[in-house]
Design an enzyme around this catalytic site. Structure first.
Site, PDB file in Angstrom:
ATOM      1  N   GLU A  30       1.179  -1.173  -0.214  1.00  0.00           N
ATOM      2  CA  GLU A  30       0.326  -0.193   0.043  1.00  0.00           C
ATOM      3  C   GLU A  30       1.116   1.501  -0.163  1.00  0.00           C
ATOM      4  O   GLU A  30       0.780   2.410  -0.643  1.00  0.00           O
ATOM      5  CB  GLU A  30      -0.926  -0.125   1.026  1.00  0.00           C
ATOM      6  CG  GLU A  30      -2.288  -1.260   1.153  1.00  0.00           C
ATOM      7  CD  GLU A  30      -2.999  -0.600   2.253  1.00  0.00           C
ATOM      8  OE1 GLU A  30      -2.603   0.039   2.824  1.00  0.00           O
ATOM      9  OE2 GLU A  30      -3.987  -1.937   2.505  1.00  0.00           O
ATOM     10  N   ASP A  69      -9.241  -0.099  -0.602  1.00  0.00           N
ATOM     11  CA  ASP A  69      -8.124   0.789  -0.493  1.00  0.00           C
ATOM     12  C   ASP A  69      -7.337   1.816  -1.315  1.00  0.00           C
ATOM     13  O   ASP A  69      -7.192   3.150   0.267  1.00  0.00           O
ATOM     14  CB  ASP A  69      -7.290  -0.235  -0.704  1.00  0.00           C
ATOM     15  CG  ASP A  69      -6.608  -1.454   0.093  1.00  0.00           C
ATOM     16  OD1 ASP A  69      -7.161  -1.276   1.160  1.00  0.00           O
ATOM     17  OD2 ASP A  69      -6.508  -2.451  -0.259  1.00  0.00           O
ATOM     18  N   LYS A  85      -4.072  -6.256  -2.138  1.00  0.00           N
ATOM     19  CA  LYS A  85      -4.734  -8.266  -1.832  1.00  0.00           C
ATOM     20  C   LYS A  85      -2.938  -9.053  -2.396  1.00  0.00           C
ATOM     21  O   LYS A  85      -2.572  -8.876  -3.369  1.00  0.00           O
ATOM     22  CB  LYS A  85      -5.390  -8.611  -2.794  1.00  0.00           C
ATOM     23  CG  LYS A  85      -6.894  -8.373  -1.663  1.00  0.00           C
ATOM     24  CD  LYS A  85      -6.911  -8.132  -0.072  1.00  0.00           C
ATOM     25  CE  LYS A  85      -8.067  -8.410   0.461  1.00  0.00           C
ATOM     26  NZ  LYS A  85      -7.333  -7.740   1.867  1.00  0.00           N
TER      27      LYS A  85
END
Length: 168
Positions: A30, A69, A85
């Site tokens: 991320e 996200d 993911k």
């Protein structure tokens, strides 16, 4: 990649649609996507975990909230919701001999929960003319967001050398 959490410091605050002082990453992947969004000239604006999608989870038949996200708006006008993911969580778990039942059950429940979230997300984006993408480690490497692995074979350990003896 090592999993870690922290606060991301936005470099281009004008591109970030949420509170630039409170941008949290929950994995190294991320964080890498945040850096990519921040620096990418084709990204007009972006936000992290500001879009909340209601869904009914098939595991318990109860309502839940899915914090997406990323939402990324590109120069070409596209708006894309992105979920980051691991690939193993995007495919149906394998069952079989030798696999611990507890592990198979956990992976199956995670997969069902993800499918519930993604089904709701597909409807959410369709209603808005947006797009939905799942970015796993393969996609992140192909896009240059994550470095490519060194190779399939691990490096051989260095051989221990004998101490040098000086001739007299």
């Amino acid at each position: 990649m090592k999993t870690y959490k922290g606060k991301y410091k936005i470099r281009n605050e004008s591109k970030y649609l949420g509170d630039p002082k409170n941008v949290i990453y929950r994995s190294g992947w991320e964080r890498a996507v945040m850096m990519w969004c921040d620096d990418n000239p084709n990204v007009v604006s972006w936000v992290s975990e500001e879009i909340i999608i209601p869904y009914i989870c098939e595991t318990d038949k109860r309502p839940h909230r899915y914090f997406m996200d990323f939402m990324v708006k590109y120069k070409d006008g596209r708006t894309v919701l992105i979920e980051v993911k691991p690939h193993k969580e995007t495919i149906k778990p394998k069952t079989g001999q030798g696999r611990p039942r507890r592990q198979v059950l956990s992976e199956t429940l995670t997969y069902i929960k993800n499918i519930s979230k993604w089904t709701a997300t597909e409807k959410y984006v369709a209603d808005r003319g947006w797009h939905f993408e799942i970015w796993d480690e393969h996609k992140l490497r192909a896009m240059g967001i994550l470095p490519k692995p060194l190779g399939k074979k691990p490096l051989k350990p260095l051989k221990k050398m004998k101490p040098y003896k000086r001739k007299k």
